[in-house]
Design a protein around this motif. Structure first.
Motif, PDB file in Angstrom:
ATOM      1  N   TYR A 452       0.801  -0.974  -0.053  1.00  0.00           N
ATOM      2  CA  TYR A 452       0.088   0.096   0.162  1.00  0.00           C
ATOM      3  C   TYR A 452       1.044   1.443   0.013  1.00  0.00           C
ATOM      4  O   TYR A 452       0.408   2.415   0.554  1.00  0.00           O
ATOM      5  CB  TYR A 452      -0.889  -0.110   0.986  1.00  0.00           C
ATOM      6  N   ASN A 453       1.932   1.036  -0.467  1.00  0.00           N
ATOM      7  CA  ASN A 453       3.612   2.563  -0.756  1.00  0.00           C
ATOM      8  C   ASN A 453       3.491   2.381  -2.036  1.00  0.00           C
ATOM      9  O   ASN A 453       4.015   1.994  -2.228  1.00  0.00           O
ATOM     10  CB  ASN A 453       4.196   2.099   0.435  1.00  0.00           C
ATOM     11  N   MET A 454       2.952   3.842  -2.373  1.00  0.00           N
ATOM     12  CA  MET A 454       3.423   4.487  -3.807  1.00  0.00           C
ATOM     13  C   MET A 454       4.323   4.310  -3.693  1.00  0.00           C
ATOM     14  O   MET A 454       4.570   5.984  -2.759  1.00  0.00           O
ATOM     15  CB  MET A 454       1.949   5.024  -3.551  1.00  0.00           C
ATOM     16  N   LEU A 455       5.202   3.891  -5.172  1.00  0.00           N
ATOM     17  CA  LEU A 455       5.993   4.273  -5.223  1.00  0.00           C
ATOM     18  C   LEU A 455       6.653   4.550  -6.119  1.00  0.00           C
ATOM     19  O   LEU A 455       6.196   3.977  -7.548  1.00  0.00           O
ATOM     20  CB  LEU A 455       7.499   3.242  -4.741  1.00  0.00           C
ATOM     21  N   ASP A 456       7.958   5.946  -6.805  1.00  0.00           N
ATOM     22  CA  ASP A 456       8.326   5.593  -9.114  1.00  0.00           C
ATOM     23  C   ASP A 456       8.949   4.998  -8.454  1.00  0.00           C
ATOM     24  O   ASP A 456       9.686   4.329  -8.026  1.00  0.00           O
ATOM     25  CB  ASP A 456       7.745   7.771  -8.220  1.00  0.00           C
ATOM     26  N   ILE A 457       9.049   4.912 -10.006  1.00  0.00           N
ATOM     27  CA  ILE A 457      10.643   4.280 -10.585  1.00  0.00           C
ATOM     28  C   ILE A 457      12.195   5.275  -9.573  1.00  0.00           C
ATOM     29  O   ILE A 457      12.340   3.802  -9.889  1.00  0.00           O
ATOM     30  CB  ILE A 457      10.994   4.488 -12.044  1.00  0.00           C
ATOM     31  N   PHE A 477       3.599   0.556  -7.764  1.00  0.00           N
ATOM     32  CA  PHE A 477       4.224   1.325  -8.863  1.00  0.00           C
ATOM     33  C   PHE A 477       3.073   2.137  -9.480  1.00  0.00           C
ATOM     34  O   PHE A 477       2.007   2.111  -9.764  1.00  0.00           O
ATOM     35  CB  PHE A 477       3.906   0.493 -10.132  1.00  0.00           C
ATOM     36  N   MET A 478       3.285   3.764  -8.993  1.00  0.00           N
ATOM     37  CA  MET A 478       2.678   4.647 -10.019  1.00  0.00           C
ATOM     38  C   MET A 478       3.645   5.396 -10.226  1.00  0.00           C
ATOM     39  O   MET A 478       5.415   5.460 -10.516  1.00  0.00           O
ATOM     40  CB  MET A 478       3.080   5.921  -8.291  1.00  0.00           C
ATOM     41  N   ASP A 479       3.371   6.672 -11.280  1.00  0.00           N
ATOM     42  CA  ASP A 479       3.873   7.821 -12.387  1.00  0.00           C
ATOM     43  C   ASP A 479       4.798   8.270 -11.407  1.00  0.00           C
ATOM     44  O   ASP A 479       5.268   8.290 -10.681  1.00  0.00           O
ATOM     45  CB  ASP A 479       2.959   7.889 -13.014  1.00  0.00           C
TER      46      ASP A 479
END
Length: 583
Positions: A452-457, A477-479
């Motif tokens: 539940y932890n949104m991380l980008d690249i 995974f987020m933008d």
């Protein structure tokens, strides 16, 4: 015996490892209130059983491990012998001694009729439950009984209703339960593990008075010499509480715990022998009462052998001074799982358990975290042998302050240098570079679960590279930015990322994507392929079925992204992308 293949020459321990590997399959864990699955035939063992006698002995013990006791009163198609491994089939082929577990359907309406008055010449009611068990013969190898309470409103019940059954004749019902229990004890004398399920009786709306009485007293089937007991939605009666009051239980599971005194008495009366205790739907007050001494006062009841304590759906309030344990009630505890409200406001359970707890999974809140901070329970390296750690906020605190959320990241990763599995739940905070240096402490980490932890690249790559022994990870995974949510990465951008992270390395081979947050499926596919192209050790990517954006659309888009010239002859071409909740 002539040898036709190398497989026949393998030592027994190698055959056991091979059969055990073949038997492995991912089965989603059932909630405690669910009924267990019926034992189906597993054709995958049949080729192994045909190799030779040694292989047949090992694979046969797996194939015939659990058998279904099919009642003749049930419609034939419901328990087809072609699909399910029935006890009748096992008896016919002479493999009865391989059966270790018996799955018994206990039809509640059948206990509401007078077995002595049933017409045995009538084929529809030719066998009662007790007679059916008797016809099976002795079952000396059976060590475990699964008793599943079932009922239906169809032909079977209507047929029973045609039999004359007196209103509210409790003596007949109790006699039937006693008769059935005696036959189980006689023909399966070595069964030391008993599980009783009755999930669908949650409302009991469709039960008449007699059937309701059966459900309330069915626990009398449990013998006095049971070592492992599991009760799922089953009422504990006074006779049963008395029967199990002599310190015989080693393992006890109570699902939908109502907090009654009888539940608590069974736990407390077996305190000296219990090694595993699992309770579901319990109040903090009931949990505290289990640690109170029997003599009254403020003495603490100690569970000297308890190694595994699992508390699901704990509700209520923590009382700051209301008879909290003054001594550690669980001196040998290795596994502590508490989902819901943590019942102990005293830090003594975790403070004294830091030397021996190996599996820690608890839900925190701000007050609890502050208490542990004041008592220095969560100091760096304070847990000496921790292998699995899972910390997180309760749902009501999911949007807590960022400062506290980042504090939880640091605490979780620094509890023990030996930690191999780490999970952080229900926390949302952006990771910064300073965090990656602190999580370097858990250098032995193999599995990382942050669903539940949104991380980008740009956050995900350095985080995965921070653990030198990492094998599997599960993330959200987020933008990169909202402004770029609709455009595709250019060749120049891809090459710039490849150059920037050229020296980045992770040992992880499996990556789970719990959710993706992108403007389009194609955009998600582009960034996901770029991520895997940079981290060349990753061989398998699993996108969760429940992902908000359809995993199948993302995987379909990935097939087009991999055709771009910038990825030609790259390792990413061999990576497996699948839609699967098992990562």
């Amino acid at each position: 015996m002539p040898v036709y293949s190398v497989a026949q020459t393998l030592p027994m321990h190698v055959i056991e490892d091979i059969v055990q590997y073949v038997s492995l399959e991912h089965i989603a864990a059932l909630p405690l209130k669910e009924l267990p699955l019926r034992p189906k035939k597993q054709p995958k063992f049949l080729p192994l059983m045909s190799v030779c006698q040694s292989w047949r002995a090992v694979a046969g013990s797996m194939f015939y491990h659990t058998a279904l006791l099919k009642l003749k009163d049930v419609e034939p198609h419901e328990f087809s012998s072609e699909r399910y491994l029935t006890l009748e089939h096992v008896i016919k082929i002479g493999a009865l001694l391989l059966v270790k577990e018996l799955y018994v359907h206990v039809y509640v309406p059948n206990f509401c009729v007078n077995w002595d008055s049933m017409d045995t010449s009538d084929e529809s009611t030719a066998q009662t439950l007790a007679t059916m068990v008797s016809d099976c013969g002795d079952l000396p190898s059976v060590r475990s009984l699964k008793l599943v309470l079932t009922s239906d409103d169809g032909k079977y019940r209507r047929r029973l209703n045609t039999v004359d059954k007196p209103e509210h004749d409790k003596d007949i019902i109790l006699k039937n339960i006693q008769t059935f229990g005696e036959h189980l004890k006689q023909h399966a004398p070595n069964a030391w593990k008993v599980e009783v399920f009755s999930n669908y009786f949650e409302s009991r709306v469709n039960l008449d008075h007699q059937e309701d009485f059966v459900v309330d007293n069915i626990s009398q089937l449990v013998g006095a010499n049971v070592g492992h007991l599991s009760l799922k939605h089953v009422k504990i009666t006074k006779p049963m509480a008395v029967k199990l009051s002599e310190n015989t239980l080693r393992s006890l599971t109570i699902a939908y715990h109502k907090g009654t005194q009888k539940h608590i008495d069974i736990v407390r009366n077996n305190a000296s022998t219990l090694e595993t205790l699992c309770v579901d739907h319990i109040t903090t007050h009931s949990m505290l009462k289990m640690t109170w001494g029997k003599t009254g006062g403020y003495h603490t009841l100690v569970y000297p052998r308890l190694k595994h304590l699992i508390i699901n759906s704990c509700v209520g309030q923590r009382y700051l001074s209301y008879r909290q344990p003054l001594a550690n009630p669980f001196p040998k505890l290795q596994t502590l799982i508490c989902r819901g409200y943590f019942p102990f406001s005293s830090p003594i359970v975790l403070m004294e358990g830091r030397a021996h707890i190996r599996h820690l999974d608890i839900t925190l809140d701000t007050a609890l975290l502050q208490m542990y901070a004041d008592s220095k329970v969560f100091e760096k390296g304070s847990f000496q042998n921790l292998q699995f750690v899972s910390l997180g906020w309760a749902e009501r605190n999911i949007f807590s302050k960022r400062r506290i959320s980042e504090q939880l990241y640091t605490i979780t990763s620094e509890l023990c240098a030996k930690t191999q599995v780490m999970r952080i739940n229900n926390v949302r905070a952006n990771l910064v570079d300073s965090k990656f240096s602190s999580i370097h402490f858990a250098s032995n980490l193999r599995v990382l679960d942050m669903p539940y932890n949104m991380l980008d690249i740009n956050e995900l790559i350095p985080m995965l590279c921070s653990f030198p022994k990492l094998q599997k990870a599960n993330v959200a995974f987020m933008d990169i930015s909202e402004a770029a949510s609709s455009c595709m990465p250019t060749v120049g951008m891809i090459e710039e990322y490849q150059k920037r992270y050229k020296s980045s390395f992770t040992s992880a081979w499996a990556l789970g994507i719990h959710s993706v947050s992108f403007g389009t499926s194609r955009r998600a596919a582009e960034l996901l392929v770029l991520l895997v192209d940079i981290l060349t050790s990753i061989k398998r990517v699993s996108i969760d079925y429940n992902c908000p954006r359809s995993p199948y659309k993302v995987i379909h888009a990935i097939s087009y992204v991999k055709r771009r010239k910038v990825y030609k002859n790259h390792q990413v071409q061999d990576v497996e992308f699948v839609a699967d909740e098992c990562w």
